[in-house]
Design an enzyme around this catalytic site. Structure first.
Site: not given
Ligand code: BJW
Ligand code: ZN
Length: 252
Positions: A199, A223, A112-114, A129
């Site tokens: 997720s 979750n 999280n970035v919050d 992140h």
């Molecule tokens: C509750 C609830 C409650 C709700 N109680 N639970 C193919 C395969 C594998 C990897 C890749 C691929 N293609 C590309 C990639 C790499 C890519 C990636 O992983 N992509 C996938 C999406 C496929 N990753 C990257 O690019 C990373 N860098 C990297 O790999 O560098 C090497 C590289 C270099 C050059 C080329 C390629 C690779 C960087 C990733 C950066 C992610 N950034 C973000 C934005 C940050 C800034 C911002 O906030 O704007 O980070 S994206 C966004 O997703 C943010 C989050 O931190 C991140 C994760 O999301 P999170 O936190 O899991 O949220 P949700 O919404 O997904 O889930 C919420 C969950 O909460 C749910 O499960 C609900 O059920 C639950 N919930 N209420 C408990 N009350």
């Protein structure tokens, strides 16, 4: 909340989770957007996880920023403004209490970035992140904490005049290497990893769960729903983290 029909099953799972935590000298926690949902912040991939019709994957990339920095800044300025309106919830506070119990043996890795973990009082927090409050200059690279101050749609650096960007990690960008290696070390050394509100689809963050398992840790997931990680964890607790984490503490 938890399914009342299955309350005995839930209770048992909660007790197993508490036992795993109690048996650990070192605990690592990985959090995602779900832990802040009960504070009123939107998650990325749930219902309503779109912003002005854009998926996060389309706004949070270096390419999007190059193509339309004003659009990307509008997205981040809105989210920065939201920070002024939200407070940590009982889930964040529960993790502070858990840290007090483990002291040096506790590391909180957050996607999280919050900044809500720090606002609650968590001390050993690794922001893999980045942080919404910080900006980074695309020219001279300086990083500054600008809090929730309103920035323009094309804010410029006070030192060199170049365009600023949010100091967050976008898709296809590397995670900050120092912070990332500390996160890997923490999951490799812990006996138990608590995964909350993510997720588990974004890598390399989600890979920390596999790393923890490979290094012998037990994994507990909290979750609302099943995730990519659920099948491989030792205990899955389904429900809101703002209720489950305080419940877990009562059992420690
Ligand atoms: C509750 C609830 C409650 C709700 N109680 N639970 C193919 C395969 C594998 C990897 C890749 C691929 N293609 C590309 C990639 C790499 C890519 C990636 O992983 N992509 C996938 C999406 C496929 N990753 C990257 O690019 C990373 N860098 C990297 O790999 O560098 C090497 C590289 C270099 C050059 C080329 C390629 C690779 C960087 C990733 C950066 C992610 N950034 C973000 C934005 C940050 C800034 C911002 O906030 O704007 O980070 S994206 C966004 O997703 C943010 C989050 O931190 C991140 C994760 O999301 P999170 O936190 O899991 O949220 P949700 O919404 O997904 O889930 C919420 C969950 O909460 C749910 O499960 C609900 O059920 C639950 N919930 N209420 C408990 N009350
Ligand atoms: Zn500059």
């Amino acid at each position: 909340m938890h399914d009342p029909v299955d309350s005995s099953g839930f209770d048992e799972a909660l007790e197993r989770a508490a036992r795993l935590v109690r048996a650990s000298q070192r605990l690592a926690v990985l959090t995602g957007a779900g832990i802040s949902a009960e504070s009123g912040l939107a998650t990325f991939r749930g219902a309503g996880g779109l912003w002005e019709g854009h998926r996060v994957e389309d706004v949070a990339t270096p390419r999007a920023f190059e193509a339309d920095p004003a659009l990307v800044w509008r997205f981040y300025n809105l989210r920065r403004a939201n920070l002024a309106k939200v407070l940590p919830n009982p889930g964040h506070h529960a993790l502070v209490q858990i840290e007090q119990r483990f002291q040096d043996g506790f590391t909180l890795v957050t996607q999280n970035v919050d900044g809500l973990h720090q606002a609650a009082g968590s001390l050993n927090v690794l922001e893999i992140h980045g942080a919404l409050r910080r900006v980074r200059c695309t020219g001279c690279g300086r990083v500054e904490d600008r809090g929730v101050e309103a920035l323009s749609e094309l804010p410029s650096c006070r030192h060199c005049g170049a365009l600023l960007r949010p100091d967050v990690v976008w898709f296809e960008e590397m995670l900050p290497p120092g912070v990332w290696s500390q996160a890997e070390r923490a999951v490799q050394r812990c006996q138990c990893l608590l995964v909350v509100g993510t997720s588990a689809v974004v890598y390399p963050a989600a890979g920390l769960i596999d790393q923890a398992r490979r290094w012998g840790a037990r994994v507990i997931e909290v979750n609302l729903a099943m995730t990519e990680a659920t099948a491989s964890v030792d205990v899955a607790l389904h429900g809101p983290s703002g209720t489950i984490l305080p419940d877990l503490i009562k059992r420690l």
